[in-house]
Design an enzyme around this catalytic site. Structure first.
Site, PDB file in Angstrom:
ATOM      1  N   SER A 149       0.869  -1.581   0.324  1.00  0.00           N
ATOM      2  CA  SER A 149       0.023   0.178   0.626  1.00  0.00           C
ATOM      3  C   SER A 149       0.647   1.328   0.414  1.00  0.00           C
ATOM      4  O   SER A 149      -0.115   2.209  -0.607  1.00  0.00           O
ATOM      5  CB  SER A 149      -1.075  -0.072   1.230  1.00  0.00           C
ATOM      6  OG  SER A 149      -0.497   0.471   2.754  1.00  0.00           O
ATOM      7  N   LYS A 196       0.724   4.550   6.595  1.00  0.00           N
ATOM      8  CA  LYS A 196      -0.119   5.858   5.353  1.00  0.00           C
ATOM      9  C   LYS A 196       0.258   7.008   5.703  1.00  0.00           C
ATOM     10  O   LYS A 196       1.700   7.692   6.591  1.00  0.00           O
ATOM     11  CB  LYS A 196      -1.520   5.602   5.242  1.00  0.00           C
ATOM     12  CG  LYS A 196      -2.393   4.396   6.135  1.00  0.00           C
ATOM     13  CD  LYS A 196      -2.131   3.006   4.418  1.00  0.00           C
ATOM     14  CE  LYS A 196      -2.739   2.056   4.421  1.00  0.00           C
ATOM     15  NZ  LYS A 196      -2.442   0.898   3.935  1.00  0.00           N
TER      16      LYS A 196
END
Length: 182
Positions: A43, A86
């Protein structure tokens, strides 16, 4: 008790105190300063890769606010001992929306280039999201292969959710570096 026994007990006591001190310092560092974490998944490609080992700085957010583009670590709320990594995109008080695969902050195109491709699914950000005073909107750099704030299972993060920011990649050794956040 003989002199040898006294010396032995004295030496043993010194070692016990030394070991307890090391355990205490280690606990303090892991709890308040930094911890090692491993990237699991793609990710955050191309910034971070599957298998990268990082040191997370847990202390700087005690003295300053998180900033846009910081790469942060937070616990996934539906699985114990699972952490996500993230990038902060939306800051407290801002309006975030994804239109035609692009991020808009307060109705202006953000114009960042961390995403490798145009986002296919805006998720919950298809509609405007106004962040509260302690809320953050995060995205993975590999936008089409990331569970992030667009997904209701991750959602908007609160300041208290942030464990810290990725600081140093320690493995693989050929990629060892201080992580750039801008």
């Amino acid at each position: 008790m003989s002199s040898k026994q006294k010396d032995f007990l004295k030496e043993l006591g010194s070692w016990v105190i030394y070991i307890l001190f090391i355990i205490g310092v280690t606990y303090f560092i892991i709890t308040f300063v930094g911890q090692r974490t491993k990237v699991d998944g793609s990710s955050m490609e191309t910034t971070l890769s599957n298998g990268d080992n990082l040191i997370v700085d847990k202390i700087s957010y005690r003295f300053r606010d998180p900033e846009r583009y910081d790469i942060i670590v937070f616990p996934y709320r539906y699985a114990e001992n699972t952490y996500y990594i993230k990038r902060i995109i939306g800051m407290p008080g801002e309006k975030v929306q994804i239109i035609d695969g692009e991020v808009y902050i307060d109705d202006e195109l953000l114009g960042e280039n961390y995403g490798a491709e145009v986002m296919v699914n805006p998720g919950i950000a298809a509609q405007p999201i106004v962040l509260g005073e302690d809320e953050y909107f995060v995205l993975g750099d590999n936008r089409n292969h990331s569970s992030d704030s667009r997904d209701p299972s991750v959602g908007i993060l609160k300041r208290e959710d942030l464990i810290g920011r990725a600081w140093v990649r320690i493995y693989p050794f050929n990629k060892m570096e201080v992580i750039a956040h801008e």
